[in-house]
Design a protein around this motif. Structure first.
Motif, PDB file in Angstrom:
ATOM      1  N   HIS A  58       0.831  -1.193   0.000  1.00 31.33           N
ATOM      2  CA  HIS A  58       0.000   0.000   0.000  1.00 31.33           C
ATOM      3  C   HIS A  58       0.873   1.253   0.000  1.00 31.33           C
ATOM      4  O   HIS A  58       1.896   1.309   0.687  1.00 31.33           O
ATOM      5  N   PHE A  59       0.449   2.254  -0.756  1.00 27.42           N
ATOM      6  CA  PHE A  59       1.069   3.575  -0.755  1.00 27.42           C
ATOM      7  C   PHE A  59      -0.060   4.576  -0.543  1.00 27.42           C
ATOM      8  O   PHE A  59      -0.718   5.000  -1.499  1.00 27.42           O
ATOM      9  N   ASN A  60      -0.292   4.938   0.705  1.00 28.11           N
ATOM     10  CA  ASN A  60      -1.501   5.694   1.030  1.00 28.11           C
ATOM     11  C   ASN A  60      -1.183   7.001   1.738  1.00 28.11           C
ATOM     12  O   ASN A  60      -0.270   7.068   2.569  1.00 28.11           O
ATOM     13  N   VAL A  61      -1.963   8.016   1.417  1.00 32.04           N
ATOM     14  CA  VAL A  61      -2.035   9.249   2.189  1.00 32.04           C
ATOM     15  C   VAL A  61      -3.523   9.473   2.426  1.00 32.04           C
ATOM     16  O   VAL A  61      -4.227   9.982   1.548  1.00 32.04           O
ATOM     17  N   PRO A  62      -4.053   9.039   3.583  1.00 33.73           N
ATOM     18  CA  PRO A  62      -5.505   9.086   3.808  1.00 33.73           C
ATOM     19  C   PRO A  62      -6.099  10.467   3.523  1.00 33.73           C
ATOM     20  O   PRO A  62      -5.571  11.491   3.959  1.00 33.73           O
ATOM     21  N   GLY A  63      -7.187  10.455   2.761  1.00 30.54           N
ATOM     22  CA  GLY A  63      -7.840  11.684   2.374  1.00 30.54           C
ATOM     23  C   GLY A  63      -7.285  12.325   1.120  1.00 30.54           C
ATOM     24  O   GLY A  63      -7.917  13.212   0.533  1.00 30.54           O
ATOM     25  N   GLU A  64      -6.095  11.872   0.696  1.00 30.68           N
ATOM     26  CA  GLU A  64      -5.470  12.426  -0.511  1.00 30.68           C
ATOM     27  C   GLU A  64      -5.345  11.399  -1.616  1.00 30.68           C
ATOM     28  O   GLU A  64      -5.643  11.662  -2.771  1.00 30.68           O
ATOM     29  N   ARG A  65      -4.894  10.195  -1.258  1.00 26.35           N
ATOM     30  CA  ARG A  65      -4.685   9.137  -2.246  1.00 26.35           C
ATOM     31  C   ARG A  65      -4.646   7.789  -1.561  1.00 26.35           C
ATOM     32  O   ARG A  65      -4.259   7.683  -0.389  1.00 26.35           O
ATOM     33  N   VAL A  66      -5.048   6.772  -2.304  1.00 28.77           N
ATOM     34  CA  VAL A  66      -4.914   5.392  -1.852  1.00 28.77           C
ATOM     35  C   VAL A  66      -4.477   4.580  -3.064  1.00 28.77           C
ATOM     36  O   VAL A  66      -5.125   4.606  -4.114  1.00 28.77           O
ATOM     37  N   MET A  67      -3.346   3.869  -2.933  1.00 29.09           N
ATOM     38  CA  MET A  67      -2.780   3.094  -4.035  1.00 29.09           C
ATOM     39  C   MET A  67      -2.318   1.747  -3.521  1.00 29.09           C
ATOM     40  O   MET A  67      -1.772   1.647  -2.419  1.00 29.09           O
ATOM     41  N   MET A  68      -2.536   0.722  -4.332  1.00 28.63           N
ATOM     42  CA  MET A  68      -2.150  -0.637  -3.976  1.00 28.63           C
ATOM     43  C   MET A  68      -1.374  -1.254  -5.126  1.00 28.63           C
ATOM     44  O   MET A  68      -1.682  -1.007  -6.302  1.00 28.63           O
ATOM     45  N   LEU A  69      -0.382  -2.051  -4.781  1.00 24.94           N
ATOM     46  CA  LEU A  69       0.463  -2.687  -5.791  1.00 24.94           C
ATOM     47  C   LEU A  69       0.677  -4.140  -5.405  1.00 24.94           C
ATOM     48  O   LEU A  69       1.138  -4.435  -4.299  1.00 24.94           O
TER      49      LEU A  69
END
Length: 250
Positions: free
Chosen positions: A36-47
């Protein structure tokens, strides 16, 4: 071996990955393949990753520390990419950069540079996306006509996805079908196995709604496997005998 699947439906995105790696029948280990590469409220990304583990780990490190841009552009980290498309391009550049660094060593050892990634999520108000990124760094995008992508040992789990998943499918139904797909793969390939990592994000939420690891013996997954097997046996019994050959003596 590996099996990972991503399902992008109207309500959001589901990602599922097994954790088994092996270098022979007597060398089996567990490694996380869903990141996961997440910034809650700004972006959520999964690889999710399949292929050579060392390549995957190098790519992940570059994405965390920063990938050099083209034509002298400064480094960019994955959490700094302005759109999902540019984020997918950044992942592709990271793969190509690792290839440049490791090429001589791989060729000397007669090893194939093998990696494939599922990359999905949402940044801000941009649309939610799901990509399949190849070892050359190029990629394709998931569409509503075929709302799922797979990597690794995908052939065993594909039929249920083809039959049961539509773009309009409920988000948790998509998770359920994805788990059935994983079970079908595990039953047919010993190189795919528990634990299983799952992640679920609802469209426009910009945060993970589910981030869970299914361990061996977990009740729901065990029940799902038994119910699916029973349903298949019942369906088989309910289908009439093929009208070929001699008449049924019964």
């Amino acid at each position: 071996m590996t099996y990972c699947v991503g399902v992008l439906v109207e309500d959001g995105l589901v990602m599922i990955a097994d954790t088994r790696t092996n270098a022979g029948l007597d060398d089996i280990s567990t490694y996380r393949k869903l990141h996961h590469f997440n910034v809650p409220g700004e972006r959520v990304m999964m690889l999710a990753s399949a292929g050579n583990l060392s390549i995957t780990q190098s790519v992940l490190s570059l994405l965390s520390e920063g990938v050099e841009g083209e034509a002298g552009e400064p480094k960019m980290r994955l959490v700094e990419a302005p759109t999902m498309f540019q984020a997918a391009q950044l992942v592709g550049r990271a793969i190509r950069r690792v290839r440049e660094i490791e090429k001589a060593g791989f060729e000397a050892a007669n090893l194939r540079f093998s990696v494939s990634l599922l990359f999905g999520g949402q940044i801000g108000t941009d649309p939610m996306k799901l990509y399949l990124i190849y070892s050359a760094g190029n990629f394709i995008e998931c569409s509503g006509d075929a709302p799922f992508l797979q990597i690794g040992e995908h052939k065993y789990g594909k039929p249920i996805l083809d039959r049961a998943v539509k773009y309009e499918t409920d988000l948790y139904d998509a998770l359920k079908v994805g788990l059935v797909s994983m079970d079908s793969t595990m039953r047919s390939n010993l190189g795919v196995g528990l634990p299983i990592d799952i992640a679920l994000v609802r469209r426009d939420a910009l945060n993970l709604e589910v981030n869970h690891r299914i361990e061996a013996g977990e009740g729901y997954f065990h029940d799902l496997r038994e119910r699916w097997s029973a349903a298949l046996r019942a369906a088989h019994r309910a289908i009439p005998r093929p009208p070929y050959g001699p008449a049924d003596p019964k």
